[in-house]
Each structure stands twice: as structure tokens, then as C-alpha cells.
Write a protein that holds these residues in place. Sequence first.
Motif, PDB file in Angstrom:
ATOM      1  N   ARG A 115     -56.297  49.248 -27.930  1.00 42.08           N
ATOM      2  CA  ARG A 115     -55.046  49.972 -28.092  1.00 42.08           C
ATOM      3  C   ARG A 115     -54.871  51.060 -27.033  1.00 42.08           C
ATOM      4  N   ASP A 116     -55.943  51.519 -26.422  1.00 40.39           N
ATOM      5  CA  ASP A 116     -55.864  52.553 -25.404  1.00 40.39           C
ATOM      6  C   ASP A 116     -55.297  51.950 -24.116  1.00 40.39           C
ATOM      7  N   ILE A 117     -54.220  52.539 -23.615  1.00 43.89           N
ATOM      8  CA  ILE A 117     -53.529  51.984 -22.448  1.00 43.89           C
ATOM      9  C   ILE A 117     -54.430  51.919 -21.218  1.00 43.89           C
ATOM     10  N   TYR A 171     -42.106  53.343 -24.155  1.00 41.58           N
ATOM     11  CA  TYR A 171     -42.966  52.612 -23.227  1.00 41.58           C
ATOM     12  C   TYR A 171     -44.018  53.564 -22.675  1.00 41.58           C
ATOM     13  N   TRP A 172     -45.260  53.110 -22.597  1.00 41.45           N
ATOM     14  CA  TRP A 172     -46.309  53.889 -21.948  1.00 41.45           C
ATOM     15  C   TRP A 172     -46.244  53.634 -20.447  1.00 41.45           C
ATOM     16  N   MET A 173     -46.308  54.691 -19.671  1.00 46.02           N
ATOM     17  CA  MET A 173     -46.336  54.601 -18.215  1.00 46.02           C
ATOM     18  C   MET A 173     -47.675  55.146 -17.734  1.00 46.02           C
ATOM     19  N   GLN A 174     -48.246  54.473 -16.760  1.00 44.48           N
ATOM     20  CA  GLN A 174     -49.529  54.889 -16.200  1.00 44.48           C
ATOM     21  C   GLN A 174     -49.423  54.833 -14.689  1.00 44.48           C
ATOM     22  N   ASP A 175     -49.661  55.955 -14.032  1.00 41.68           N
ATOM     23  CA  ASP A 175     -49.698  55.957 -12.575  1.00 41.68           C
ATOM     24  C   ASP A 175     -51.026  55.357 -12.145  1.00 41.68           C
ATOM     25  N   ASP A 191     -54.504  57.360 -12.810  1.00 40.48           N
ATOM     26  CA  ASP A 191     -54.281  58.785 -12.990  1.00 40.48           C
ATOM     27  C   ASP A 191     -54.868  59.191 -14.345  1.00 40.48           C
ATOM     28  N   LYS A 192     -55.147  60.477 -14.527  1.00 41.41           N
ATOM     29  CA  LYS A 192     -55.822  60.937 -15.743  1.00 41.41           C
ATOM     30  C   LYS A 192     -55.000  60.785 -17.014  1.00 41.41           C
ATOM     31  N   ASP A 193     -53.692  60.947 -16.912  1.00 43.16           N
ATOM     32  CA  ASP A 193     -52.916  61.027 -18.142  1.00 43.16           C
ATOM     33  C   ASP A 193     -51.694  60.105 -18.138  1.00 43.16           C
ATOM     34  N   PRO A 194     -51.718  59.062 -18.975  1.00 44.58           N
ATOM     35  CA  PRO A 194     -50.518  58.247 -19.141  1.00 44.58           C
ATOM     36  C   PRO A 194     -49.455  59.046 -19.901  1.00 44.58           C
ATOM     37  N   TYR A 195     -48.201  58.662 -19.769  1.00 46.58           N
ATOM     38  CA  TYR A 195     -47.126  59.398 -20.433  1.00 46.58           C
ATOM     39  C   TYR A 195     -46.146  58.430 -21.069  1.00 46.58           C
TER      40      TYR A 195
END
Length: 66
Positions: A16-18, A45-49, A32-36
Motif C-alpha cells: 500500500r505504500d506508494i 491521486y498520489w504523486m511521487q517525484d 524524492d523523500k515525500d510523495p504528495y
Amino acid sequence: MLTDALTPDSRVMFNRDIQTRITRVAPFLLLDKDPYLVIADGKLYWMQDAYTYTDGYPFSEPYNGG
């Protein structure tokens, strides 16, 4: 289901962890450290750099600025 491999003790495993999901699908990405969370069209929607990286570029030479 359609297999004898499943038993009453069988469990479905979800990641479940993005960041865990992305790392399993694309291990070559630096995350990147923190998805948003983003809201678009009324949905979440989860975004992850994520970035590609390398320690070398094939067939290249340093530029001396001249």
C-alpha cells in the motif's frame, strides 16, 4: 479460484505504500523523500517525484567552456 495452490491459510499481499510500489516496479528511479496527494477531477491521486540518474554518460566528453 481456479487453482489448488490456494488454501484457507493463503493471504493476498498488498504493497500500500506508494514508494514501495514504485521501487518494485522501477528500481532504477531515485525517489524524492515525500510523495504528495493531488485532487484532480474530484479524485485523489498520489504523486511521487522521481529521477533517473547515472554516474556516467556513454560516448560523452567533459565540456571545458571554451
